[in-house]
Design an enzyme around this catalytic site. Structure first.
Site: not given
Ligand code: GUN
Length: 283
Positions: A53, A97, A120
């Site tokens: 990422k 994460q 997200d």
């Protein structure tokens, strides 16, 4: 029939070139898109995802920050960092994460992220907005899958779509997006009876259950579009998906490979969401 390969590397490259141009235009006006990624613990797969990422951000000309904590960190410290990032004008997207260590309340952590920076799309407010058909951020993996359908001209209206897996990250938002695209959607999971009955009816089959080569050719309707979200490591160290690629690609109309299918698209859509947040002026 031999399936058309839906190549995530090629599509990701095309989209990322556009994002880079848009990021440069925004930077010229004084705003460089910025993503903060929080990693807690030492999970090997999570470390790889986070590194990918951060690298993707650099390649697209985005600013990024990686914040790592040891597995035993006090959750309050992470929450305080999120509050700081929520107020940071250089950061437009914040990603924690998952999975978090067991002593964390993951929902509470996700809710601490400002919804306008929740790239997200996991914050309860953004999940609700998606469900109401008015999304602010579409979760990256299902968003990338919808891009495959659009790019390949795959019609969803009226189709039978079957999603294997009911996770908050993939299965549930995927089902919602397919439904909003006017497919008839079935979600299957570990307690589903007669799985074969469902999968063999699917015009669109999305496998997101996390079991190596679970979807065999006999489970697939000839001519179906098969999307493989799985990333599983075999005993010999090789990666494979949730779909038995070789035999299934003989009968499907289109299929995503692993690696090189959904994976590169997930990170690409994280860039898309971060760029959108920056363009909206989230700070
Ligand atoms: N863990 C597995 N997939 C994801 C994802 O898309 N986002 C985050 N934050 N964690 C994940």
């Amino acid at each position: 029939m031999t399936a058309k390969i839906l190549d995530g590397t090629v599509l990701a490259k095309k989209l990322r070139a556009d994002f880079k141009t848009r990021a440069e235009a925004l930077a010229a006006r004084g705003t460089r898109p910025g993503l903060a990624v929080i990693l807690v613990g030492e999970d090997a797969a999570s470390q790889v995802y986070v590194r990918n990422k951060v690298n993707a951000c650099a390649q697209a000309g985005f600013h990024s920050e990686k914040i790592s904590y040891p597995p035993e960190v006090e959750p309050g410290l992470v929450l305080a960092k999120i509050a700081e990032l929520n107020a940071d004008p250089e950061i437009h997207g914040i990603l924690v994460q998952l999975p978090l260590p067991r002593h964390f309340d993951s929902d509470a952590v996700l809710k601490a992220i400002a919804p306008e920076k929740d790239v997200d799309g996991f914050h309860a407010e953004n999940v609700g907005a998606l469900m109401q058909g008015n999304p602010r951020f579409i979760p990256c993996t299902p968003y990338g899958i919808m891009k495959f359908f659009a790019d390949a001209g795959i019609e969803l209206k009226g189709k039978e779509a079957v999603v294997l897996g009911r996770s908050n990250i993939v299965g549930k938002p995927m089902a919602m997006l397919l439904m909003q695209a006017s497919a008839t959607v079935t979600i299957c999971h570990s307690q589903t009876r007669d799985l074969l009955f469902h999968t063999r009816r699917a015009d669109i089959l999305v496998a997101a259950l996390g079991r190596a080569r679970f979807v065999t050719a006999e489970m697939v309707k000839p001519g179906a579009v098969v999307i493989d979200v799985g990333i599983n490591r075999l005993p010999d160290g090789k990666l494979c998906g949730d779909v038995d690629f070789g035999p299934v690609s003989e009968i499907a109309a289109a299929i995503t490979p692993v690696p090189g299918g959904v994976g590169p698209m997930t990170i690409t859509m994280l860039l898309a969401n971060t760029l959108e947040a920056a363009e909206r002026g989230a700070h």
